[in-house]
Design a protein around this motif. Structure first.
Motif, PDB file in Angstrom:
ATOM      1  N   ASN A  37      28.953 -12.991 -30.438  1.00  0.00           N
ATOM      2  CA  ASN A  37      28.244 -11.756 -30.801  1.00  0.00           C
ATOM      3  C   ASN A  37      27.460 -11.145 -29.646  1.00  0.00           C
ATOM      4  OD1 ASN A  37      26.210 -13.597 -30.573  1.00  0.00           O
ATOM      5  ND2 ASN A  37      25.270 -13.156 -32.561  1.00  0.00           N
ATOM      6  N   GLU A  38      27.633 -11.617 -28.410  1.00  0.00           N
ATOM      7  CA  GLU A  38      26.992 -10.978 -27.264  1.00  0.00           C
ATOM      8  C   GLU A  38      27.830 -11.187 -26.014  1.00  0.00           C
ATOM      9  OE1 GLU A  38      23.105 -12.674 -26.821  1.00  0.00           O
ATOM     10  OE2 GLU A  38      23.845 -14.460 -25.786  1.00  0.00           O
ATOM     11  N   ILE A  39      27.613 -10.306 -25.041  1.00  0.00           N
ATOM     12  CA  ILE A  39      28.342 -10.381 -23.787  1.00  0.00           C
ATOM     13  C   ILE A  39      27.392 -10.095 -22.641  1.00  0.00           C
ATOM     14  CG2 ILE A  39      29.011  -7.931 -23.811  1.00  0.00           C
ATOM     15  CD1 ILE A  39      31.706  -8.778 -22.597  1.00  0.00           C
ATOM     16  N   TYR A  40      27.650 -10.732 -21.513  1.00  0.00           N
ATOM     17  CA  TYR A  40      26.844 -10.531 -20.309  1.00  0.00           C
ATOM     18  C   TYR A  40      27.449  -9.373 -19.537  1.00  0.00           C
ATOM     19  CZ  TYR A  40      23.715 -12.147 -16.564  1.00  0.00           C
ATOM     20  OH  TYR A  40      22.720 -12.271 -15.633  1.00  0.00           O
ATOM     21  N   ALA A  41      26.698  -8.281 -19.377  1.00  0.00           N
ATOM     22  CA  ALA A  41      27.278  -7.068 -18.822  1.00  0.00           C
ATOM     23  C   ALA A  41      26.267  -6.311 -17.979  1.00  0.00           C
ATOM     24  CB  ALA A  41      27.788  -6.172 -19.950  1.00  0.00           C
ATOM     25  N   ASN A  42      26.787  -5.389 -17.149  1.00  0.00           N
ATOM     26  CA  ASN A  42      25.954  -4.505 -16.329  1.00  0.00           C
ATOM     27  C   ASN A  42      25.588  -3.273 -17.154  1.00  0.00           C
ATOM     28  OD1 ASN A  42      28.264  -5.755 -14.409  1.00  0.00           O
ATOM     29  ND2 ASN A  42      26.302  -5.681 -13.335  1.00  0.00           N
ATOM     30  N   VAL A  43      24.278  -3.076 -17.428  1.00  0.00           N
ATOM     31  CA  VAL A  43      23.916  -2.027 -18.381  1.00  0.00           C
ATOM     32  C   VAL A  43      22.826  -1.060 -17.936  1.00  0.00           C
ATOM     33  CG1 VAL A  43      24.616  -3.361 -20.410  1.00  0.00           C
ATOM     34  CG2 VAL A  43      22.290  -3.597 -19.530  1.00  0.00           C
ATOM     35  N   GLY A  44      21.974  -1.403 -16.987  1.00  0.00           N
ATOM     36  CA  GLY A  44      20.790  -0.559 -16.799  1.00  0.00           C
ATOM     37  C   GLY A  44      20.398  -0.318 -15.359  1.00  0.00           C
ATOM     38  N   GLN A  45      19.209   0.281 -15.221  1.00  0.00           N
ATOM     39  CA  GLN A  45      18.663   0.606 -13.898  1.00  0.00           C
ATOM     40  C   GLN A  45      17.152   0.492 -13.937  1.00  0.00           C
ATOM     41  OE1 GLN A  45      20.060   4.183 -11.639  1.00  0.00           O
ATOM     42  NE2 GLN A  45      17.902   4.824 -11.760  1.00  0.00           N
ATOM     43  N   VAL A  46      16.584  -0.101 -12.894  1.00  0.00           N
ATOM     44  CA  VAL A  46      15.145  -0.215 -12.755  1.00  0.00           C
ATOM     45  C   VAL A  46      14.766   0.259 -11.358  1.00  0.00           C
ATOM     46  CG1 VAL A  46      15.201  -2.607 -11.923  1.00  0.00           C
ATOM     47  CG2 VAL A  46      13.159  -1.755 -13.095  1.00  0.00           C
ATOM     48  N   SER A  47      13.592   0.861 -11.219  1.00  0.00           N
ATOM     49  CA  SER A  47      13.179   1.370  -9.910  1.00  0.00           C
ATOM     50  C   SER A  47      11.707   1.076  -9.683  1.00  0.00           C
ATOM     51  CB  SER A  47      13.427   2.878  -9.804  1.00  0.00           C
ATOM     52  OG  SER A  47      12.619   3.584 -10.729  1.00  0.00           O
ATOM     53  N   SER A  48      11.320   1.102  -8.426  1.00  0.00           N
ATOM     54  CA  SER A  48       9.908   0.953  -8.077  1.00  0.00           C
ATOM     55  C   SER A  48       9.626   1.726  -6.807  1.00  0.00           C
ATOM     56  CB  SER A  48       9.545  -0.528  -7.887  1.00  0.00           C
ATOM     57  OG  SER A  48      10.225  -1.072  -6.774  1.00  0.00           O
ATOM     58  N   LYS A  49       8.379   2.139  -6.682  1.00  0.00           N
ATOM     59  CA  LYS A  49       7.942   2.792  -5.464  1.00  0.00           C
ATOM     60  C   LYS A  49       6.499   2.402  -5.218  1.00  0.00           C
ATOM     61  CE  LYS A  49       6.988   7.110  -7.983  1.00  0.00           C
ATOM     62  NZ  LYS A  49       7.292   8.560  -8.062  1.00  0.00           N
ATOM     63  N   GLY A  50       6.115   2.358  -3.954  1.00  0.00           N
ATOM     64  CA  GLY A  50       4.766   1.916  -3.670  1.00  0.00           C
ATOM     65  C   GLY A  50       4.355   2.143  -2.230  1.00  0.00           C
ATOM     66  N   VAL A  51       3.111   1.760  -1.970  1.00  0.00           N
ATOM     67  CA  VAL A  51       2.508   1.888  -0.641  1.00  0.00           C
ATOM     68  C   VAL A  51       1.880   0.546  -0.271  1.00  0.00           C
ATOM     69  CG1 VAL A  51       0.782   3.081   0.763  1.00  0.00           C
ATOM     70  CG2 VAL A  51       2.019   4.325  -1.025  1.00  0.00           C
ATOM     71  N   GLU A  52       2.062   0.143   0.971  1.00  0.00           N
ATOM     72  CA  GLU A  52       1.476  -1.099   1.478  1.00  0.00           C
ATOM     73  C   GLU A  52       0.731  -0.811   2.777  1.00  0.00           C
ATOM     74  OE1 GLU A  52       5.275  -3.688  -0.206  1.00  0.00           O
ATOM     75  OE2 GLU A  52       4.995  -3.368   1.956  1.00  0.00           O
ATOM     76  N   ILE A  53      -0.467  -1.360   2.888  1.00  0.00           N
ATOM     77  CA  ILE A  53      -1.292  -1.149   4.079  1.00  0.00           C
ATOM     78  C   ILE A  53      -1.823  -2.503   4.554  1.00  0.00           C
ATOM     79  CG2 ILE A  53      -3.328  -0.022   5.049  1.00  0.00           C
ATOM     80  CD1 ILE A  53      -3.086   2.095   2.867  1.00  0.00           C
ATOM     81  N   THR A  54      -1.644  -2.761   5.826  1.00  0.00           N
ATOM     82  CA  THR A  54      -2.204  -3.954   6.462  1.00  0.00           C
ATOM     83  C   THR A  54      -3.080  -3.504   7.617  1.00  0.00           C
ATOM     84  OG1 THR A  54      -0.258  -5.272   5.900  1.00  0.00           O
ATOM     85  CG2 THR A  54      -1.699  -6.119   7.624  1.00  0.00           C
ATOM     86  N   LEU A  55      -4.321  -3.992   7.650  1.00  0.00           N
ATOM     87  CA  LEU A  55      -5.255  -3.616   8.705  1.00  0.00           C
ATOM     88  C   LEU A  55      -5.929  -4.859   9.276  1.00  0.00           C
ATOM     89  CD1 LEU A  55      -7.126  -0.515   7.218  1.00  0.00           C
ATOM     90  CD2 LEU A  55      -5.522  -0.505   9.134  1.00  0.00           C
ATOM     91  N   SER A  56      -6.147  -4.852  10.582  1.00  0.00           N
ATOM     92  CA  SER A  56      -6.917  -5.896  11.254  1.00  0.00           C
ATOM     93  C   SER A  56      -7.874  -5.221  12.223  1.00  0.00           C
ATOM     94  CB  SER A  56      -6.005  -6.865  12.014  1.00  0.00           C
ATOM     95  OG  SER A  56      -5.172  -7.579  11.129  1.00  0.00           O
ATOM     96  N   GLY A  57      -9.090  -5.719  12.274  1.00  0.00           N
ATOM     97  CA  GLY A  57     -10.078  -5.133  13.166  1.00  0.00           C
ATOM     98  C   GLY A  57     -10.993  -6.179  13.759  1.00  0.00           C
ATOM     99  N   VAL A  58     -11.581  -5.835  14.893  1.00  0.00           N
ATOM    100  CA  VAL A  58     -12.551  -6.705  15.565  1.00  0.00           C
ATOM    101  C   VAL A  58     -13.829  -5.886  15.745  1.00  0.00           C
ATOM    102  CG1 VAL A  58     -12.986  -8.229  17.522  1.00  0.00           C
ATOM    103  CG2 VAL A  58     -10.632  -7.800  16.783  1.00  0.00           C
ATOM    104  N   PRO A  59     -14.708  -5.862  14.726  1.00  0.00           N
ATOM    105  CA  PRO A  59     -15.938  -5.068  14.840  1.00  0.00           C
ATOM    106  C   PRO A  59     -16.850  -5.536  15.961  1.00  0.00           C
ATOM    107  CG  PRO A  59     -15.502  -5.643  12.550  1.00  0.00           C
ATOM    108  CD  PRO A  59     -14.565  -6.448  13.387  1.00  0.00           C
ATOM    109  N   VAL A  60     -16.886  -6.854  16.200  1.00  0.00           N
ATOM    110  CA  VAL A  60     -17.780  -7.400  17.220  1.00  0.00           C
ATOM    111  C   VAL A  60     -17.017  -8.441  18.040  1.00  0.00           C
ATOM    112  CG1 VAL A  60     -19.930  -8.635  17.677  1.00  0.00           C
ATOM    113  CG2 VAL A  60     -19.775  -7.085  15.705  1.00  0.00           C
ATOM    114  N   ARG A  61     -17.133  -8.360  19.349  1.00  0.00           N
ATOM    115  CA  ARG A  61     -16.544  -9.372  20.227  1.00  0.00           C
ATOM    116  C   ARG A  61     -17.408  -9.520  21.468  1.00  0.00           C
ATOM    117  NH1 ARG A  61     -10.877  -7.950  22.322  1.00  0.00           N
ATOM    118  NH2 ARG A  61     -10.144  -8.663  20.260  1.00  0.00           N
ATOM    119  N   THR A  62     -18.130 -10.632  21.566  1.00  0.00           N
ATOM    120  CA  THR A  62     -18.913 -10.952  22.748  1.00  0.00           C
ATOM    121  C   THR A  62     -18.467 -12.309  23.268  1.00  0.00           C
ATOM    122  OG1 THR A  62     -20.682 -12.078  21.529  1.00  0.00           O
ATOM    123  CG2 THR A  62     -20.875  -9.694  21.777  1.00  0.00           C
TER     124      THR A  62
END
Length: 990
Positions: free
Chosen positions: A710-735
């Motif tokens: 009563n069931e079959i494994y088949a290709n049936v749908g579509q899913v999507s995603s969108k997004g933003v990624e940010i990576t930051l590194s800083g050196v506020p103080v260096r002595t």
């Protein structure tokens, strides 16, 4: 004769003259001595090249960092060079002692990025790739190798849904959902081994991770890369004298964020007041505390040896790790080792590398967290013992204290991998290589319930119960490649790689169980002594399955003046798992990059170090589905009596065939920018992406006939995603004495189920997240085409009646009781379980020899279904123990269990996940100990949140059933006890 004598005399005079000049020159030279140290740790650096500038005179530093060099007189400059450190030049003065401190060249160390089947210079990378080195790892004692980079990579979700349980693995997801029934996790590659086993990785053996996030980077791995790729590189030997390192840590866990059920005294008081209709047995028992291992102590030890020369190097490590959980009968002990050998020959044209790794572990799986539910809710005025000292049993609950003392569940596992790679430089610019690997994973898990145990007494006539299960998985991989590189007219750089990949995998399982033992002497070690074999009530089963994957792949990179880059990939791959009409698929990728900083119009911007724009497109697939999914498979049915009087087993089809079954294909676009300002004081990357996965695989309903089932494994749908990624590194103080570094990772995404049907099969919506527990409340999540993944769908709370019964909104805005609602018309979206924002901060402070690191991590913009409150924050659960809120916040509720928006809460949280204080010992005499660091780490110190249930960080945020907090033992969402950990560690080198 005279001519010969004259010739010989001239030679003699010339030789004498040259000897006199040499003596004069030597008399004008001098001997320079000194020591080379690391500027940050002040540890000696062996193997540093010390050379006279413009001459061939040079030497190398010894084990203790010292050197001696004869140099000519006059104006002489010494040049100090060492891999991973900045080159320094030192003009000689009057002193013959020259000491110098070398500083790490961060740009050099991170300049090479590991990509699929090779490496690239960072400035040439055109895809979205994040590299994490050992210096950036978390320092809280990894239970799993991927714990080291949790919160460090924007877009990579690593969730510890098992909490501190040492026998669980994290849930991993990169950039959202890419499949419904196939593999969603990234492909893990360990030193080139595809699908590498994480059990073989120990934190002190890992050099770094490289996360291939977008399709243009991952396409070279084809059908296994739909969820992205994580490449793990282990530490190797280096040129220099023999070195020994020893690392350890000890960690202790304490209870944290425990649910507030009524105490024994509170429960007894409410019995006395008539609020609870139960019997006070006179005891005051903290049942949950009976399961807590207050003496828990986790310890880790790693001993490594390394060294080498110009022709070969080695690294060998041994480790022992004993992880004890906060709960009794919950532990994992493991030990093993890793060996890496690299050797060169044929005038450095031939390179061979061998890696071997093995892991033995013993896991106590009896307690996993599901045990807590029964003891949280048990009447705390009872005792776990009868008056005669035996354990108290009853049909409606399980005596967990008795279970951990009368039952066992132990898994003994061994995992081993071996790989070898041989490379030969055929001609200039052309190299041939062949890589081969074998990974073997096997275990035996077994358990026994004593004759007097509750399980045996209630289910097996007090005769004991024994079982055993074995598992074997072997993976083979062979990958020959050809690599070519050339530079044309100094400005045109071309690199290319092409190869063939063959992978074969099989696994076998065997299970057996029996009962009816006359004593508890043998446990499960002599399972045949049970008397149920002849009765036909003993169980036995076995299984074997395999799959094969073959691929041809290639990549071409072109670079013009290090300013304009382009990369092209194509992989042609086939898998035995798919239908006869769709065995093969193509996976292309294209990406480009532009180093804008090198343009003439940017030269005036002195504050700008780097500015690179990237754009890429790639296609990947998903072969992470069941074996034989496209074929008719058979399964056993009932038995029938043959005319000869013998009962025989029947067989029938279990699965419908689908010769058109094909890949889920994900197409992904990525636009990114890499930047650096003020000589590296501010660096980072921004990526914007959109991905679409087509031909989603799912089980859909079919009619009988003409279909077999009563069931079959088949290709049936579509899913999507969108997004933003940010990576930051800083050196506020260096002595010179103090520095402060800040690292941040931010990501936001939106995952949509575009459609869940095709021209053949139609599905209105899909549901996930079975709530379980009381009341048959159904699924918490319902998603229609066009909706966000993870939508909570249910009744909308509208208040209570005067008598405390539930009221809910109907579609027209009126209020009604639950039995008057239509689930198709009146239910609606009441929340979403997928966080919109992931955010982490790392602050690292260094003052002289001290270092302090604080790591904070959080999730925002999502909801959690608090099923703990739903089931146990209500008087409907009485006389079982309940949460305090059943008499406070929820005290007016008289209705039964209802799933509605009333129990949907905001899950937002921010926690101080790790705080580490370290001290590097400044040795003056380094003849024996080269370096030593002591550190103290506290984990999960506090969580800022308004969520009232379990630790929100332990609630699944990946997959298709996220956001459902649970305390019942009916599903895999059962949370482990929350913990706060404290650990001390030592790193020392000889």
């Amino acid at each position: 004769m005279k001519r010969r004598l004259l010739f010989l005399s001239r030679i003699c005079l010339h030789s004498i003259w040259m000897l006199l000049l040499s003596m004069l020159a030597f008399s004008q030279s001098r001997t320079i001595t000194g020591k080379v140290l690391d500027v940050s740790g002040h540890s000696p650096l062996p193997g540093v090249t010390v050379q006279v500038k413009g001459a061939t005179i040079g030497t190398q530093t010894r084990t203790d960092g010292t050197y001696t060099l004869n140099v000519p007189s006059g104006n002489v400059t010494l040049v100090f060079t060492f891999v991973g450190y900045k080159t320094e030049e030192m003009p000689l003065g009057a002193s013959n002692i020259v000491n110098i401190n070398l500083s790490s060249d961060v740009t050099s160390l991170k300049d090479v990025i590991v990509v699929g089947y090779g490496t690239q210079k960072k400035q040439e990378v055109t895809s979205s790739i994040t590299a994490i080195t050992a210096a950036d790892f978390r320092q809280s004692g990894a239970r799993n190798a991927l714990d080291l980079i949790q919160g460090k990579v924007a877009g990579l979700q690593i969730s510890r849904i098992g909490g501190s349980n040492p026998n669980t693995s994290p849930a991993i997801q990169l950039r959202g959902i890419t499949s419904f029934t196939g593999t969603m996790s990234p492909l893990v590659i360990i030193d080139g081994i595809p699908g590498g086993n994480l059990d073989l990785l120990q934190q002190d053996d890992i050099a770094g991770f490289s996360v291939l996030k977008d399709g243009s980077a991952a396409a070279i791995y084809g059908t296994q890369a739909n969820g992205g790729v994580i490449i793990v590189t282990t530490k190797k030997g280096t040129k220099g004298p023999a070195r020994v390192t020893y690392n350890n840590y000890f960690r202790k866990e304490f209870k944290y964020r425990i649910p507030k059920f009524l105490t024994a005294d509170e429960y007894a008081a409410k019995i006395a007041d008539g609020e609870i209709n139960a019997t006070d047995k006179g005891y005051r028992t903290d049942f949950v505390d009976l399961l807590v291992n207050h003496d828990n102590l986790t310890q880790n030890h790693n001993l490594a040896f390394s060294g080498g020369n110009d022709q070969s190097n080695y690294r060998a490590s041994l480790y022992y790790l004993n992880q004890q959980g906060i709960l009794k009968a919950n532990e994992r002990q493991q030990y093993g080792g890793r060996l890496s050998i690299t050797s060169k020959g044929l005038d450095d044209r031939l390179t061979a590398q061998i890696n071997l790794a093995t892991n033995f572990n013993k896991a106590n799986l009896l307690t996993d967290g599901g045990n807590l539910q029964g003891y949280y809710t048990f009447n705390p005025t009872y005792s776990p013992y009868n008056k005669d000292g035996s354990y108290y049993f009853e049909q409606t609950s399980t005596n967990e204290l008795a279970r951990i003392n009368q039952e066992t569940d132990i898994r003994l596992q061994q995992t081993t991998s071996g790989d070898a790679k041989v490379s030969l430089n055929l001609i200039k610019g052309l190299k041939a290589s062949i890589f081969g690997a074998v990974t073997r994973d096997s275990y035996n898990e077994s358990g026994y319930a004593d004759m007097m145990s509750e399980t045996s007494v209630e289910n097996y006539d007090s005769s004991g119960y024994a079982w055993q299960s074995s598992f074997l998985n072997i993976k083979y991989a062979v990958e020959p490649t050809l690599e070519y590189s050339a530079t044309i007219n100094k400005n045109h750089n071309i690199t290319a790689i092409g190869g063939y990949s063959y992978r074969y995998e099989f696994e076998k399982t065997f299970d057996v169980n029996n009962y009816g033992f006359v004593n508890d002497v043998f446990h499960e070690d002599n399972i045949g002594t049970g008397n149920q074999l002849l009765a036909g009530k003993a169980g036995m089963s076995s299984n074997k399955k395999d799959n094969k994957l073959i691929a041809f792949f290639g990549r071409v990179n072109y670079n013009y003046k290090d300013k304009y880059m382009i990369s092209m990939i194509l992989r042609h791959e086939g898998s035995s798992r798919f239908g006869a009409n769709n065995k093969w698929g193509n996976f292309p990728a294209l990406s480009i990059g532009w180093n804008m900083r090198d343009e003439a119009f940017m030269q005036g911007l002195t504050f700008l170090d780097e500015l690179k724009v990237r754009a890429g497109y790639g296609v990947t697939g998903n072969s992470g589905i069941d074996n034989y999914a496209s074929l008719v498979t058979m399964s056993t049915g009932g038995t029938y009596l043959n005319p000869d009087g013998v009962w025989r087993q029947t067989y029938g089809p279990k699965r419908n065939p689908n010769p058109d079954l094909k890949w889920e294909k994900k197409s992904e676009y990525n636009l990114g920018v890499d930047f650096s300002f003020y000589k590296g004081r501010i660096t980072g990357a921004i990526d914007v992406y959109k991905r679409v996965t087509n031909d989603l695989l799912e089980y859909v309903k079919t009619q009988q006939p003409s279909f077999v089932t009563n069931e079959i494994y088949a290709n049936v749908g579509q899913v999507s995603s969108k997004g933003v990624e940010i990576t930051l590194s800083g050196v506020p103080v260096r002595t010179k004495a103090f520095s402060w570094n800040v690292d941040m990772a931010f990501s936001t995404a939106r995952n949509i189920l575009d459609r869940y049907s095709n021209s053949v099969y139609t599905i209105k919506y899909v549901t996930y997240g079975d709530i379980g527990g009381y009341g048959a409340l159904g699924d918490a999540i319902r998603t229609y085409g066009g909706d966000r993944i993870g939508n909570f769908y249910g009744k909308r709370f509208a208040g209570l009646t005067n008598t405390g019964d539930w009221l809910f909104y109907k579609a027209d805005g009126t209020k009604a009781s639950a039995d008057q609602l239509d689930s198709e018309k009146d239910f609606g979206v009441i929340g979403n379980a997928v966080p919109k924002v992931y955010l982490s901060f790392t602050n690292t402070f260094r003052y002289k020899n001290f270092d302090l690191r604080a790591f904070m991590r959080g999730k925002f913009g999502y909801n959690i279904l608090n099923t703990m409150e739903m089931f146990y924050g209500s008087k409907a659960s009485l006389p079982s123990n309940v949460l305090e809120t059943a008499f406070t916040k929820n005290g007016n509720i008289t209705g039964g269990y209802q799933y509605s928006s009333y129990y949907i809460e905001k899950g937002n949280f921010m926690k101080l996940d790790e705080l580490t204080l370290g001290y590097t010992v400044p040795f003056k005499n380094r003849k024996t100990i080269q370096n030593m660091r002591l550190y103290f780490t506290a984990t999960n110190l506090f969580t800022i949140t308004n969520y009232t249930g379990n630790d929100p960080d332990m609630i699944r945020d990946t997959g298709l059933n996220p956001g459902v907090d649970a305390i019942n033992a009916s599903d895999s969402r059962t949370p482990y006890m929350g913990t706060r950990g404290f650990m001390v560690g030592l790193n020392v080198g000889f």
